[in-house]
Every structure is written in C-alpha cells, then in structure tokens.
Design a protein around this motif. Structure first.
Motif, PDB file in Angstrom:
ATOM      1  N   LEU A 116       0.884  -0.908   0.087  1.00  0.00           N
ATOM      2  CA  LEU A 116       0.291  -0.072  -0.169  1.00  0.00           C
ATOM      3  C   LEU A 116       1.015   1.326  -0.119  1.00  0.00           C
ATOM      4  CD1 LEU A 116      -2.601  -0.528   2.335  1.00  0.00           C
ATOM      5  CD2 LEU A 116      -3.212  -1.106  -0.082  1.00  0.00           C
ATOM      6  N   ALA A 117       2.264   0.933   0.533  1.00  0.00           N
ATOM      7  CA  ALA A 117       2.563   2.225   1.045  1.00  0.00           C
ATOM      8  C   ALA A 117       3.488   2.853  -0.584  1.00  0.00           C
ATOM      9  CB  ALA A 117       3.557   2.421   2.041  1.00  0.00           C
ATOM     10  N   LEU A 118       3.266   1.476  -1.243  1.00  0.00           N
ATOM     11  CA  LEU A 118       4.526   2.427  -2.615  1.00  0.00           C
ATOM     12  C   LEU A 118       2.871   2.546  -3.637  1.00  0.00           C
ATOM     13  CD1 LEU A 118       6.723  -1.234  -3.296  1.00  0.00           C
ATOM     14  CD2 LEU A 118       7.212   1.345  -2.848  1.00  0.00           C
ATOM     15  N   GLY A 119       1.811   2.878  -2.858  1.00  0.00           N
ATOM     16  CA  GLY A 119       0.404   3.283  -3.762  1.00  0.00           C
ATOM     17  C   GLY A 119      -0.139   2.361  -4.683  1.00  0.00           C
ATOM     18  N   PHE A 159       2.442  18.598  -7.478  1.00  0.00           N
ATOM     19  CA  PHE A 159       1.615  17.049  -7.282  1.00  0.00           C
ATOM     20  C   PHE A 159       0.964  16.480  -7.182  1.00  0.00           C
ATOM     21  CE2 PHE A 159       1.391  15.581  -2.305  1.00  0.00           C
ATOM     22  CZ  PHE A 159       2.773  14.490  -2.280  1.00  0.00           C
ATOM     23  N   ASN A 203       1.750   9.644   4.445  1.00  0.00           N
ATOM     24  CA  ASN A 203       0.773   9.857   3.626  1.00  0.00           C
ATOM     25  C   ASN A 203      -0.849   8.246   3.220  1.00  0.00           C
ATOM     26  OD1 ASN A 203       1.851   7.507   4.972  1.00  0.00           O
ATOM     27  ND2 ASN A 203       2.749   6.143   3.335  1.00  0.00           N
ATOM     28  N   VAL A 215       9.742   3.591  -7.590  1.00  0.00           N
ATOM     29  CA  VAL A 215       8.336   4.615  -7.823  1.00  0.00           C
ATOM     30  C   VAL A 215       8.528   6.005  -8.106  1.00  0.00           C
ATOM     31  CG1 VAL A 215       7.547   2.618  -7.194  1.00  0.00           C
ATOM     32  CG2 VAL A 215       7.100   4.238  -5.666  1.00  0.00           C
ATOM     33  N   ILE A 256      -1.989  14.676  -7.165  1.00  0.00           N
ATOM     34  CA  ILE A 256      -2.432  13.388  -5.750  1.00  0.00           C
ATOM     35  C   ILE A 256      -3.627  13.796  -6.461  1.00  0.00           C
ATOM     36  CG2 ILE A 256      -0.393  13.353  -4.468  1.00  0.00           C
ATOM     37  CD1 ILE A 256      -2.241  14.535  -2.518  1.00  0.00           C
ATOM     38  N   MET A 297       7.098   4.766   2.132  1.00  0.00           N
ATOM     39  CA  MET A 297       7.735   4.655   2.797  1.00  0.00           C
ATOM     40  C   MET A 297       8.650   3.228   3.303  1.00  0.00           C
ATOM     41  SD  MET A 297       4.504   5.114   6.326  1.00  0.00           S
ATOM     42  CE  MET A 297       5.212   4.477   8.089  1.00  0.00           C
ATOM     43  N   ILE A 335      -4.825   6.283  -2.399  1.00  0.00           N
ATOM     44  CA  ILE A 335      -3.278   5.739  -4.131  1.00  0.00           C
ATOM     45  C   ILE A 335      -2.422   6.483  -4.491  1.00  0.00           C
ATOM     46  CG2 ILE A 335      -3.423   3.695  -5.623  1.00  0.00           C
ATOM     47  CD1 ILE A 335      -4.945   3.455  -3.168  1.00  0.00           C
ATOM     48  N   GLU A 336      -3.171   7.184  -4.825  1.00  0.00           N
ATOM     49  CA  GLU A 336      -2.386   8.808  -5.775  1.00  0.00           C
ATOM     50  C   GLU A 336      -0.634   9.213  -4.661  1.00  0.00           C
ATOM     51  OE1 GLU A 336      -1.245   8.891  -9.014  1.00  0.00           O
ATOM     52  OE2 GLU A 336      -2.900   7.579  -9.728  1.00  0.00           O
ATOM     53  N   LEU A 337      -1.332   9.487  -3.171  1.00  0.00           N
ATOM     54  CA  LEU A 337      -0.621  10.091  -2.797  1.00  0.00           C
ATOM     55  C   LEU A 337       0.490   9.461  -2.095  1.00  0.00           C
ATOM     56  CD1 LEU A 337      -0.384  12.290  -0.219  1.00  0.00           C
ATOM     57  CD2 LEU A 337      -1.562  11.234   0.855  1.00  0.00           C
ATOM     58  N   ARG A 338       0.498   8.407  -2.261  1.00  0.00           N
ATOM     59  CA  ARG A 338       1.533   7.190  -1.705  1.00  0.00           C
ATOM     60  C   ARG A 338       2.250   6.359  -2.768  1.00  0.00           C
ATOM     61  NH1 ARG A 338      -2.937   3.933   0.465  1.00  0.00           N
ATOM     62  NH2 ARG A 338      -3.610   5.004   2.838  1.00  0.00           N
ATOM     63  N   LYS A 339       1.894   6.495  -3.802  1.00  0.00           N
ATOM     64  CA  LYS A 339       2.597   6.780  -4.892  1.00  0.00           C
ATOM     65  C   LYS A 339       3.478   8.005  -5.041  1.00  0.00           C
ATOM     66  CE  LYS A 339       0.112   4.361  -8.277  1.00  0.00           C
ATOM     67  NZ  LYS A 339      -1.135   4.698  -8.935  1.00  0.00           N
ATOM     68  N   ARG A 340       3.335   9.293  -4.438  1.00  0.00           N
ATOM     69  CA  ARG A 340       4.405   9.795  -3.811  1.00  0.00           C
ATOM     70  C   ARG A 340       4.962  10.494  -2.804  1.00  0.00           C
ATOM     71  NH1 ARG A 340       4.336  12.509  -9.121  1.00  0.00           N
ATOM     72  NH2 ARG A 340       2.974  11.410 -10.367  1.00  0.00           N
ATOM     73  N   VAL A 341       4.754  10.171  -1.731  1.00  0.00           N
ATOM     74  CA  VAL A 341       5.237   9.673   0.088  1.00  0.00           C
ATOM     75  C   VAL A 341       5.623   8.423   0.053  1.00  0.00           C
ATOM     76  CG1 VAL A 341       5.258  10.613   2.151  1.00  0.00           C
ATOM     77  CG2 VAL A 341       3.483  11.567   0.148  1.00  0.00           C
ATOM     78  N   GLU A 375       8.553  11.967  -4.220  1.00  0.00           N
ATOM     79  CA  GLU A 375       8.809  12.951  -3.544  1.00  0.00           C
ATOM     80  C   GLU A 375       9.915  13.000  -1.988  1.00  0.00           C
ATOM     81  OE1 GLU A 375       7.777  16.753  -4.658  1.00  0.00           O
ATOM     82  OE2 GLU A 375       6.191  15.864  -6.490  1.00  0.00           O
ATOM     83  N   ARG A 397     -12.001   8.988  -9.626  1.00  0.00           N
ATOM     84  CA  ARG A 397     -11.487   7.241  -9.935  1.00  0.00           C
ATOM     85  C   ARG A 397     -12.617   7.339 -11.413  1.00  0.00           C
ATOM     86  NH1 ARG A 397      -6.826   3.976  -9.182  1.00  0.00           N
ATOM     87  NH2 ARG A 397      -5.414   5.435  -7.776  1.00  0.00           N
TER      88      ARG A 397
END
Lengths: 359, 289, 567
Positions: free
Chosen positions: A237-240, C20, B88, B202, C22, B127, B119-125, B205, C26
């Motif tokens: 999930l952390a990878l989006g 940014f 995130n 991925v 985000i 963990m 989901i989009e947020l986690r692609k940018r942030v 940022e 969908r």
C-alpha cells in the motif's frame, strides 16, 4: 553417624502413586481411542481389500488390465447349482451363460436346463458409477464452496471493519457450522429440488454440499489470510498499490496454499457425507454414466450414484451373507481409502506448509 | 510550547561545543555541501488526530523542508510515528482514526482534501517500515512490484529502473548476481535497503522512514545512514527514530514530540546543543525517555 | 476518511497541484470506484452465510408449517368419524393384552427356571405349568366381549373415514376439472356430503351395550383373579402378586373410560394448540396406518437423547482424558503421532462407521452381553496367540453379567449406535478441549509449580479449572455433532419407533430406538410431497435445526462468559 537428611529427597506418598494411576488412566483413554479407530480401519481394509484385489482382470485391449470392481457398474449376483457345481455369476454373464446352455441343449435335442438361481441385488459387478458420481459431487461443490468461502474470508479479513454487521456474519458462520447435515439435506430438497425445480440433480447436490462445507472453507481461508504478515500489505500500500492490487498480488498468492490445504479437510467432509445428498443428488441405481447425456445442460440436472449412498443402500437394504458382504466391504474399503487419502494428504501438506512458510 | 521555524539555513561550519554532561551526541559535521532547499514542502497546520476517542496528536504545526532530512524524536507513544503515518495517509488503514482539525499540505495541496486519492498520494510519498518487509518474491520483482502495479511492464524499462534503484540504495553491487533469488534470503540490513530501493523505484518525492534501523546491527545501521545521506540529494526524507545519535548523525532538522505535542522544532544542531525547551534538553541529554 | 474541516474543500486545485498531482477522479460504476465495487462484491459473498441460514429457516418453515393445519384436519376427522370413540375401548383392550403378555412372561421365566436349575425337560416343565396355563387362558378370554365390540366398531369407523376421504378426493377432482374448464366432467363427479351424525348413529348407539359389557368384563376379571394357581417356581410368586396389583390398577381405569365413552361428542372442536402439543409431546409416531396417523416427536426425541447420552458418557472421559494427556503429559513425538491420528478418525465417514456397526460391532456387543465373545477364526488356530488374546476376552465375558442391561437380544440398539457416535464425538471434543487447555497461560502453570505443587495438582486445580469453559463448550459442540448425526443412527440404532420402557432400569440403553435424524433420512424418500407426513418430517427437521442453534448458542455463551476470567 547418620547422614544428614536430605530435605529434597523424593518421598513416597499416596499422592505420588495416585498421580501415576491417573496418568495411566489418561494414557489408556488416549490409546483406547486410537485402538478403536485402528480396529475399524483394519476390519474394513482386511475384509475389503480382497474384493478389490480379486477383481483384476486382463483384457485384450490397452491397458491390458482392468479391475472389474472399480471400473464396472453394479449388477445382481446369481448363485446357482449347475451340473453339481455351485456357480456365481453377475447378471450379464448369467444371461449369456443361460442362453449358451439353452442353445447347447437345443442343439443336443434335450430339454432346456432349468436354473434356479438365488439372486442378490448389487452384489456383482463394481462401483464405477458411484466413484464417478462422488468425484463429480466433490469437484462441483468444492468449486462453489471455495469461491464463496475465499471471497467471504477476503471480505472479513481484508475489508471489513469490526462492527455489528461483521459480528453478525461471524455468528452466522459459527451457527452454520453446527447445523446437522440432514437439515442441509432437507433444505436442499425444499429449495433446490422442489422450489427451483432442479429435481434430484448434480446441481442440487453441489449447492447443498457447498453450503454445508462453507464454514469450514471460510474458517480455513481466514486463518491462511491472517498468517500473511501485515508488512506485506503495508509495504504494498505504501508503494501506491490499491487495496485490490495488494490483495491480488501480495496477499492471496501467499495465502492460497494454506487455503487449499485446509480445504482438503472440507473435501473429506463433502465426500464422506451421505445425509445431504440422499434427497438432493443421489440415485440408488442409474444405468447411464453422467456424461452419457443428450444435451450438455442435462449434465447438470441429472442425479448420480454416489459411494456413501451406495454403502448405505447395500448395507441397509440387503441382508448380510457371504455373497453380499464382499461388495459391502469392498465399497466401504474403496470409499474409506479415498477419504483417508484425502484427509492424510491434508495433514501432510499442512505440516509441510507450516515448516515452509515462516515469515 | 511550539517552536515554529519555517525558514532554514544550513549552518556551514560550526565549532562543536561541549555536549551535555550526561550524554554525548555526535553532532553532524555538516561537511557535505547541501543543495539549496526549495523551501517548505510539507506544511502541517493545527493538526489534531484521534484514534477513536483517544487523541494522539495535539495541535501540531510544522513546516518540513524540501530535500532535507527531518528527524522526529521523542519517547515511545509520543505521536511521532502517528504523524509520520499521517503524511501518506497510512493511518487510513486503521479503524477509527480521524483528523479532526487542521490540515497537512504538500506543495499546497491538502492531502486530506476531498478529491485526493490516497493511492496517488502514496505513490508520491513512499514509506520504509520499522521491520523490513520485502515481499516473498525475487529481489527483482520486489523492486518491479511498484512499477508493475502502475502498469509498467516494459522489460527494458523495468531492468533499467531496477538497476537504478538498487544502485540508489547502494545494494546493486551486493545483489547484481542474484537478482532473481528471493528477497527474503538477504541479511537484515540488505532487506531494509531493498525496501528503500523498492520505495525509490516508484520515484516518490518524500520518503518516510519509520525507525528503519531499529532492528539492525550497528554496521547495517551505518550503511543505511550513509544511504540516507545520499538520498537527500533527490528526496525529502522524514525519519522517525529512537536513537538520538541517529537523529544527530543524519538529520538536518529535528522535531521533538512529547505526549502528542510538538515540543520543539529546530536545526538538529540547535536541538542537541542548545535546546530552548527544558523538556527537550532533558530528553536529549538522556534524563528521561 | 475525514477531510479537515478547517480547510475549504479544494475544489479548484491550486497551481502547485500540477507539481504534486495527487488529485484524481477514479472511474466510477454506479457511483462506486473500482476498489469500492470489488469491496462490495466480496461483502456480498460474505453475507452468504447469513443468507443460507435465513434460507434454511425459511424453507423448513415453508415446507413444514402447513403441518399443523393438516394435522388439525386429521385429528378432527379422527373425532368426527368416530375413531376416537373406538380408541377409548381399544385402549382398554390393549391394556388387557399387555397384562396377558405379562403372564406369558412369567411362564417363560418359569420354564427357563425349571429346565435350567431344576434340570427338567421341556415337556415336564410344561406339564407342571398346566394349572397356570389354564389360569392364563381364562384370563385372556375375559376381554373377548370388548375385543369383539372393538373389531366391529372399527369397521364402522373406518368405513366412515373412507367415505369421507373418497369424497374429499372427488372434491379435489372436481375442482381440477373446473379449473381446467371441463364443466361436464366436473358435474359427473359424484359428491355425497356426509352426515356424520347419521353415520355415527350405529356407533354411538352401542354406548349402553358397552357399559354393560365392560361391567361384565370387570366382574369376569375379578373372578378369575380370585383363584390364582400355585406356581411351581416359588421365586416367581412376587410377579404374580405384582400381576394382581396391575390388574387392580387396570380395573380402576374402567369408570374413567366409561365416562369418556358416555360424554364423547363428535362435534367437539380440536383446539389449535393441541396440534402443537400433540407434535411436541405426542408419544406416538405412527404413519401409513389404516386407522389413524400420529405425529408425536417424543419417541424420536427421546431416542436421539438416549443415543447422545450413551455417546457422550463414553466420549467425554475419553476425549477430555486424551486432551489432558496429549497437552500435559505426552512427549513431543507422541503428540506428533496422536494428534493427526485422532483428526484422522474424524475423517472416517459416518456411513462407514454405520456399516461397521451393522457388520461387526452390533454382533460383537451382543456376543459380549451373552458372554459369548470369541476370537476370530483365523486366530483361533494359532496356539499361543489365541491364548494371549483370549485372556481379555475371557475377562470381558466374565464381567458381562454385572453390566446392567446385559444380556440383550437386539443386535442394533441405542448402545451400538452410541458407541459409534462416541467415536465421532471424541475427535471434536479432543480437538476443542486441547485448544482450551493450550490457551491457559503458561504463567499459571509455572506459578503453581513454583509453589511446590505436583504436576497432577497443577493440572487438576489450575489448568483444568482455568480451561473448564472451553472444555464444557467442547462437550456441547460434541453433543451438537452427535445429535445431528444421521447415518450411524439410521443404520445402527435399530429403528424401533417407540418410547423405550424406562421401568426396566438401565437396560433401556440396549433397546432399539429411532431418532429424529434417522426418521427424516428413512421416510423422506418414501413420502408423498405435500402430504401431512412430508410436512411432519420438515417439522422434525426444524426442531433439529433449532436444537442445533440452541446448543451452539450455549457453547458460545459459555466460552464468551468465562474467557475473560483467564485474563
């Protein structure tokens, strides 16, 4: 001088000997249970194995060997005296024999020989249609149960938040697990056979058995899903990844072996139950094999013979004697063998899996 | 009391003063020349956060700099991990959590805003977790995973990114011959670097690190810290740590939390050398925590 | 998740959103995003269990609930056609027959006593019993007047009932014709409304004759009893005394029967509640009878209960004992073998167990009860083996006479079924009890050991009490498993539908019984769909279903209530 007394020395006491006695009783209980199981197993194997072993026959076509008990349909057994000898024959063989004898007599211009056979129903031939029917029932019902069960478990374990709805669902699953199998049979009869008008059919049997085994599959699936570490989900999930991507790519693949393994026990249950299929799917006797249908849709709406029901029929409807016991024990042996193999493989797979997946 | 320093200058060179008597910290030498920060990236404003009925964060105000390493320190249960997971929205996955007041803006976009897709947020942030959690797949697939779920299946492109990410995580030399072996076969430190590689693949940022070294031995820890130094050229890094030496070694700025409140936020040097708050001083000098 | 209330919703993304990105809309299906759709799909599957449970309840009710209406009709007809009236007298006749059987029983015992102990031949024994036989014959004849009446009246009542049934059929036929639009054919169907009062006249007219006859019978019985014969076996005298006492009780019922016959009214309505109580507490399950069908679940329920009691009596000590042994004493290697082995037993299909009961266990138990256990033939030939293995058999044979109920003559009875059901219950009880024992925190055990308690003290005073709720619920779930089991009881319980005779003490447990599950399995295949019998079977299913839910409910309640106390 006496030695200084050791305060830690073992003291003989009634308590200690009582402990031994009680331990002995517990141990005896354990081994008695095992002994009972073993006795039943041994009885059926010892008396049933010869039926299968004696039924091997060579044939003229490939694969040159067949087993008449396993691969033929049941028929009546005729026992009669002929020319001073006691003969036993299956239905077809007996008719051919009689015709041949009558032709022989006619050729010799003698009166046709009289046969006064005693007949024993289902006691000759084999159990091939029952094996086929049982396999079909198991495959169909387990497919349904696995689909429903795995989906349920995914919802309960991955999506659902604890709340009254989830608690209610879990309660329902627990209660469903306790419903007697005969009640499932009645339900299947009332709903599928009568209300949906499917008659006594594979479909009715599939759904009845699937619902019966559903709690087992759900519980097994949930346990396997729980065994997948939380880190896999968080990492993904952390990878989006979306929730579904995470489940599909990073949870299910690792839970699946466990789900399938534990569900094998469900298979053993489905294969072993008689009561739910008695009025929903099983025929006492059916001449055609299941794939012998005109339309392909008929395949789903035909009743089948099944091993457990066949055992019930042969053991309750015909008296025991030396001629009928062979088929009775043979069928029980084959059936027990199949179920035992399934159960055994479940246990072995599970132990292997436990040692393999250690996250 | 909240110390809010929005602008930051890197202190070029500074004489190391005597550390507090009870506890010695290695203050960053600041020998590496940092690229100029583009200013504030993440702006946390009056944040109140709840686990069910229990409030976990109280009125947090914090501005985090771009292309810098910020460390969150504080005793267990002080809310530092919670805040990290807010950034995130990993907290979304826990039942009953809620941001009741305040906002978090990244580049001016409120990440708890209406149309924001977590989901989009986690692609940018991205963990990195406390316990290294490589997937039980090959090393290659571990890194390709994030790309594949975004629909990237081009082999050449994947190969390229996998190599780049592994190099970025300083792992390439160690694993280049066994890319297709299981990621679980790596040592603890390598696993954690694999997770970092997976995250940078991925190209986010921001990289959030939740006590990334707590399960590692000192040598593996040193490697990860070295890596953090390298990574801050390209990424904004926020690291939660229990180890004050670690915070001192690798962060540019440090925020000290206590009981869900931000107590002090300043240059790392200042926090460790000359904290303005007595609680901070007590903590960094090891008198409690 | 929540959006922050303090910030205005970002309808228009600010300039920097490009940097940014985000924000994303969908794709939606019916207002749900793909992920929400998937979630809804799984959620839909998850409620299957709830739906199935609801469907089971619904369909059992749907098929079964009409039973009460049909049964009321049936009982009403029973009254209207005078069957009830005849049954008052028949009850009297049957009580008398039972008493006659009692006399035969005395004779049987006397003969066996005379031929056994006294070493007489059968002919000699019979000779000594001539006086008794004469007495028994005279006693048996006393009821003849009533028997004759009953047999005549039976014909009358049955003919009324038949007429009614034929008429009802005709009505259905006509309705079908009318529904099909065939008026001519419908008119051709002859329907004669029955005037029950007129039809019953010959029946009710008998009442004064009956009263006279009954009085005569009572006098005759008293006379016969006045001169009892001397039994050649003094040990049986007490039975004769008992016989007299029974007769006294029997004669005491005469005034009540007389009252019933006199006040009988064919028009008295049957209360609705009677059909419910008649089902739940009815002592007779009698079907396909020419006279009157009764659907009382009591004999079946008691049968299920007795079989379960036997099964649990055997399974609880074995299952719990094995669980304690495996959990607390067994070596790791033993555990590794025994646990899967017991699980394996649970995989033996019940129909195979039932078959084993028919083929082996029934005969073996009967042989044991008759002290006739022997080794299988192929072992008898081997000298040493047969001697060694023979010892326990001799021991078993030796204790057989001391077991209540032994010897018995029915191969298939509640004991046979109970033994096999125990084997089904043991794995359930074992597994769950073992789990419960496992859940006791290690610290409890360590604390007890540290205080110097022995292993047995620790187990009995600390571990078992701490896991008691788990063990009790394991036993309850075992009960659920046993009471719902079908094939074993169907094949091995003997299938005699009657309430066992509890006056015989513990030997009730070796009488054949029929069970709720067994009756469904046995009769469902043969009944006419929609008939009262069919509905009655669904009602039995419903009772079973709720019984299972009840057992489950208590099992869970016990676990939940006491789980906290373990900490």
């Amino acid at each position: 001088m006496s030695e200084p007394s050791n305060p830690f020395a073992t003291k003989p006491s009634t308590g200690r000997s009582l402990e031994k006695v009680v331990l002995g009783i517990f141990r005896a209980a354990t081994y008695f249970v095992l002994l009972c199981g073993l006795a039943i197993f041994a009885d059926i194997v010892l008396k049933g194995l010869p039926t299968v072993a004696n039924a091997f026959k060579t044939t003229s076509t490939f694969p040159y060997v067949t087993n008449t008990f396993l691969f033929e349909a049941p028929e009546s057994l005729y026992v009669f005296e002929h020319e001073g000898k006691k003969l036993e024959m299956g239905d077809r063989e007996f008719r051919a024999f009689r015709e041949a004898e009558e032709a022989k007599a006619a050729a010799a211009k003698q009166p046709a020989p009289k046969f006064k056979p005693e007949s024993y129903v289902y006691s000759a031939g084999g159990i091939w249609p029952c094996i086929v029917g049982t396999v079909l029932l198991v495959v169909g019902s387990m497919s349904i149960a696995l689909f429903l069960g795995v989906c349920s478990a995914i919802y309960l374990n991955e999506y659902a938040k604890d709340g009254p709805v989830v608690r209610f669902i879990r309660l329902a699953i627990l209660n469903l697990a306790g419903v007697p199998s005969i009640v499932f049979g009645l339900f299947g009869f009332g709903m599928f056979v009568i209300f949906f008008g499917w008659n006594v059919s594979l479909m009715a049997g599939w759904f009845t058995l699937a619902f019966m085994v559903l709690p087992v599959v759900i519980t097994a699936s949930e346990e396997s899903l729980k065994a997948v570490p939380k880190g896999f989900r968080e990492g993904s999930l952390a990878l989006g990844a979306t929730k579904w991507q995470t489940i599909r790519k990073n949870v299910l693949p690792y839970a699946l072996p466990g789900i399938l393994t534990s569900s094998i026990l469900g298979i053993a249950r489905v294969a072993g139950e008689t009561a739910p299929i008695m009025f929903t799917a099983a025929y006492v006797v059916r001449d055609k094999l299941p794939w012998d249908v005109e339309k392909s849709a008929d395949f789903f709406f035909q009743g089948v013979m099944a091993l457990p029901y066949h055992i019930y029929v042969v053991s309750s409807k015909i008296p025991q004697n030396e001629y009928t016991a062979r088929v009775q024990y043979g069928t029980a042996f084959v059936f027990l063998g199949i179920v035992a193999t399934i159960a055994m493989s479940s246990i072995i797979f599970r132990n292997k899996l436990r040692s393999r997946y250690k996250w | 009391m909240v110390t809010d320093i929005s602008s930051s200058k890197t202190t070029p060179h500074m004489e190391t003063p005597a550390a507090p008597a009870t506890f010695k910290v290695n203050v960053p030498s600041s020998s590496t020349k940092l690229p100029a920060t583009t200013g504030t990236l993440i702006d946390i404003d009056n944040l109140d956060f709840y686990y069910g009925a229990k409030q976990a964060l109280f009125d947090v105000n914090l501005k985090l700099d771009d292309k810098r390493v910020t460390a969150f320190i504080g005793p267990s249960g002080c809310g530092k991990s919670t805040l990290l997971r807010c950034l995130n929205r990993m907290n979304d996955l826990i039942d009953g959590t809620e941001v009741k007041r305040g906002s978090i803006k990244i580049r001016g976009v409120d990440i708890y805003g209406k149309n924001v897709d977590a989901i989009e947020l986690r692609k940018r942030v991205g963990m990195v977790f406390q316990k290294s959690n490589p997937f039980p797949k090959s090393i290659y697939e571990n890194i390709a995973y994030g790309l594949r779920i975004q629909g990237q299946n081009n082999k050449v492109r994947l190969d390229e990114i996998v190599e780049k990410s592994l190099r970025g995580a300083a792992l390439w030399e160690e694993v280049k011959d066994r890319l297709h072996e299981s990621g679980l076969g790596l040592s603890g430190g390598q696993q954690q670097r694999l997770c970092i590689a997976r995250t940078i693949a991925v190209s986010p940022e921001v990289i959030l690190m939740d006590e990334p070294c707590s399960a590692l031995d000192p040598i593996a820890t040193a490697k990860v810290e070295e890596l953090i130094h390298e990574l801050k050229k390209e990424f904004t890094i926020i690291i939660v740590t229990h180890s004050m030496q670690q915070a001192a070694r690798c962060s540019d700025k440090t925020a000290f939390f206590y009981m869900g409140k931000l107590i002090e936020y300043d240059d790392t040097r200042t926090i460790f050398m000359n904290p303005s708050n007595p609680q901070t001083e007590a903590y960094v000098s090891g008198r409690f925590g | 998740m929540s959006s922050a209330p303090t910030t205005p919703p970002t309808e228009k993304p600010p300039e920097s959103a490009k940097a940014f990105p985000i924000l994303k809309e969908r794709t939606r299906f019916f207002g749900l995003t793909l992920d929400e759709t998937i979630r809804a799909f799984f959620g839909g599957n998850a409620i299957t269990a709830v739906v199935v449970l609801a469907l089971i309840t619904f369909f059992l009710f749907k098929e079964g609930s009409a039973f009460f209406g049909l049964n009321r009709e049936s009982v009403t007809l029973y009254r209207k056609a005078g069957l009830e009236y005849v049954d008052y007298m028949r009850a009297q006749q049957e009580s008398h027959t039972a008493l006659t059987r009692y006399l035969f029983d005395i004779r049987l015992r006397a003969v066996s006593e005379l031929t056994g102990k006294d070493g007489l031949s059968v002919a000699e024994a019979n000779a000594r019993l001539t006086a008794f036989d004469d007495f028994a014959g005279r006693y048996s004849d006393t009821i003849e007047p009533i028997r004759g009446m009953v047999s005549e009246l039976t014909d009358v009542a049955v003919s009324i009932k038949d007429k009614y049934t034929i008429n009802e059929d005709a009505k259905t036929e006509r309705a079908q014709f009318l529904a099909a639009g065939m008026t001519a054919e419908a008119d051709a169907v002859r329907i004669i409304e029955i005037d029950f009062k007129a039809e019953l006249a010959p029946l009710v007219g008998v009442t004064p004759v009956y009263i006279e006859t009954a009085n005569g019978v009572a006098t005759a019985i008293t006379e016969v009893l006045a001169s009892p014969p001397a039994l050649p076996v003094p040990a049986l005298d007490y039975r004769l005394t008992r016989f007299k006492e029974l007769n006294r009780q029997f004669l005491a019922t005469f005034p009540e029967t007389r009252r019933l016959v006199e006040t009988w009214d064919f028009q008295k309505p049957v209360p609705v509640l009677d059909t419910v109580t008649g089902f739940l507490f009815g002592r007779q399950w009698l079907t396909a009878s020419f006279w009157q069908d009764w659907y009382g679940i009591l004999p079946l329920f008691i049968g299920s209960l007795m079989v379960s009691i036997i099964a649990l009596t055997l399974a609880v000590p074995l299952g719990v004992g094995a669980a304690i042994y495996i959990n607390q004493f067994a070596s790791l290697r033993e555990q590794r073998v025994i646990k899967p082995a017991i699980e394996f037993i649970s995989a033996i299909p019940s129909v195979v167990l039932g078959f084993f009961g028919i083929a082996v266990l029934g005969s073996v138990l009967r042989a044991w009860s008759q002290q006739a256990l022997t080794l299988p033939e192929f072992l008898q030939g081997i000298p040493l083996v047969s001697w060694v293995l023979g010892l326990p058999l001799h021991a078993l044979n030796a204790i057989a006479p001391h077991i209540p109920g032994f010897p018995f003559s029915e191969r298939l009875n509640s004991l046979t079924a109970g033994c096999l059901l125990a084997l089904i219950a043991v794995p359930t009880i074992f597994t769950l009890a073992e789990d419960a024992l496992n859940n006791v925190p290690r610290s409890f055990k360590e604390a007890s050991f540290a205080l110097g308690a022995s292993r047995m003290q620790t187990i009995m005073r600390i571990i078992v009490p701490a896991s008691l709720s788990g063990i009790v619920s394991a036993v309850l779930l075992g009960l659920g498993r046993v009471i719902g089991e079908t094939m074993v009881v169907l094949l091995c319980a003997g299938n005699r539908i009657s309430i066992p005779d509890f006056s015989e003490g513990l030997s009730v447990f070796v009488q054949p019984v029929h069970t709720m599950t067994g009756i469904i399995a046995q009769e469902m295949g043969e009944v006419v769909r929609g008939s009262i019998h069919y509905r009655a079977l669904f009602m039995v299913g419903l009772v079973l279903f709720f019984l299972a839910l009840l057992i489950n409910f208590f099992a869970q309640k016990i676990v939940r209530k006491y789980r906290i106390s373990i900490g």
